[in-house]
Write a protein that holds these residues in place. Sequence first.
Motif, PDB file in Angstrom:
ATOM      1  N   ALA A  23       0.837  -1.202   0.000  1.00 53.30           N
ATOM      2  CA  ALA A  23       0.000   0.000   0.000  1.00 53.30           C
ATOM      3  C   ALA A  23       0.874   1.257   0.000  1.00 53.30           C
ATOM      4  O   ALA A  23       0.577   2.227  -0.699  1.00 53.30           O
ATOM      5  CB  ALA A  23      -0.947  -0.009   1.202  1.00 53.30           C
ATOM      6  N   ALA A  24       1.955   1.223   0.763  1.00 51.44           N
ATOM      7  CA  ALA A  24       2.876   2.364   0.778  1.00 51.44           C
ATOM      8  C   ALA A  24       3.495   2.557  -0.602  1.00 51.44           C
ATOM      9  O   ALA A  24       3.650   3.694  -1.064  1.00 51.44           O
ATOM     10  CB  ALA A  24       3.964   2.152   1.830  1.00 51.44           C
ATOM     11  N   GLY A  25       3.826   1.465  -1.272  1.00 49.50           N
ATOM     12  CA  GLY A  25       4.359   1.560  -2.632  1.00 49.50           C
ATOM     13  C   GLY A  25       3.380   2.218  -3.581  1.00 49.50           C
ATOM     14  O   GLY A  25       3.759   3.057  -4.409  1.00 49.50           O
ATOM     15  N   ARG A  26       2.092   1.862  -3.460  1.00 50.98           N
ATOM     16  CA  ARG A  26       1.067   2.501  -4.307  1.00 50.98           C
ATOM     17  C   ARG A  26       0.976   3.989  -4.007  1.00 50.98           C
ATOM     18  O   ARG A  26       0.870   4.809  -4.924  1.00 50.98           O
ATOM     19  CB  ARG A  26      -0.294   1.831  -4.084  1.00 50.98           C
ATOM     20  CG  ARG A  26      -0.437   0.483  -4.769  1.00 50.98           C
ATOM     21  CD  ARG A  26      -1.879  -0.012  -4.762  1.00 50.98           C
ATOM     22  NE  ARG A  26      -2.401  -0.229  -3.431  1.00 50.98           N
ATOM     23  CZ  ARG A  26      -2.236  -1.331  -2.712  1.00 50.98           C
ATOM     24  NH1 ARG A  26      -1.547  -2.342  -3.203  1.00 50.98           N
ATOM     25  NH2 ARG A  26      -2.763  -1.446  -1.510  1.00 50.98           N
ATOM     26  N   ARG A  27       1.026   4.353  -2.733  1.00 53.01           N
ATOM     27  CA  ARG A  27       0.954   5.777  -2.368  1.00 53.01           C
ATOM     28  C   ARG A  27       2.156   6.542  -2.900  1.00 53.01           C
ATOM     29  O   ARG A  27       2.023   7.648  -3.426  1.00 53.01           O
ATOM     30  CB  ARG A  27       0.853   5.943  -0.849  1.00 53.01           C
ATOM     31  CG  ARG A  27      -0.508   5.570  -0.284  1.00 53.01           C
ATOM     32  CD  ARG A  27      -0.673   5.996   1.167  1.00 53.01           C
ATOM     33  NE  ARG A  27       0.392   5.506   2.038  1.00 53.01           N
ATOM     34  CZ  ARG A  27       0.391   4.314   2.634  1.00 53.01           C
ATOM     35  NH1 ARG A  27      -0.613   3.471   2.452  1.00 53.01           N
ATOM     36  NH2 ARG A  27       1.383   3.952   3.425  1.00 53.01           N
TER      37      ARG A  27
END
Length: 112
Positions: free
Chosen positions: A85-89
């Motif tokens: 999720a952090a990668g997507r953000r």
Amino acid sequence: MPIPLYQAKAELFRTLGHPVRIRVLELLQDGPKLVRDLLAEIDVEASNLSQQLAVLRRAGLVESTREGAATRYALSTPDVADLLAAGRRILGTVLTNGGDLLVQLQADRRDG
């Protein structure tokens, strides 16, 4: 002598540096899956998927359990999903030119 933390982090990110591994981790966010179910969702040969699952297992990102002749995989910790999720953000923040990838990231955020 233990390896430095920065080196361990680099190894973790190298492990994540393969599209099939990322896709497997994304699919496992919804819960444990049998290898045959992963194969149905990922367009790779069974031997390639097996190799990638072994890399993820050695890195401690996934766990496997045998169910008769089948093997079920699951994320080893919810932190793996948090990392994805952090990668997507991060990608959403750095992609400023409104390209197809940004649109896909925004759709993914809406879907889950």
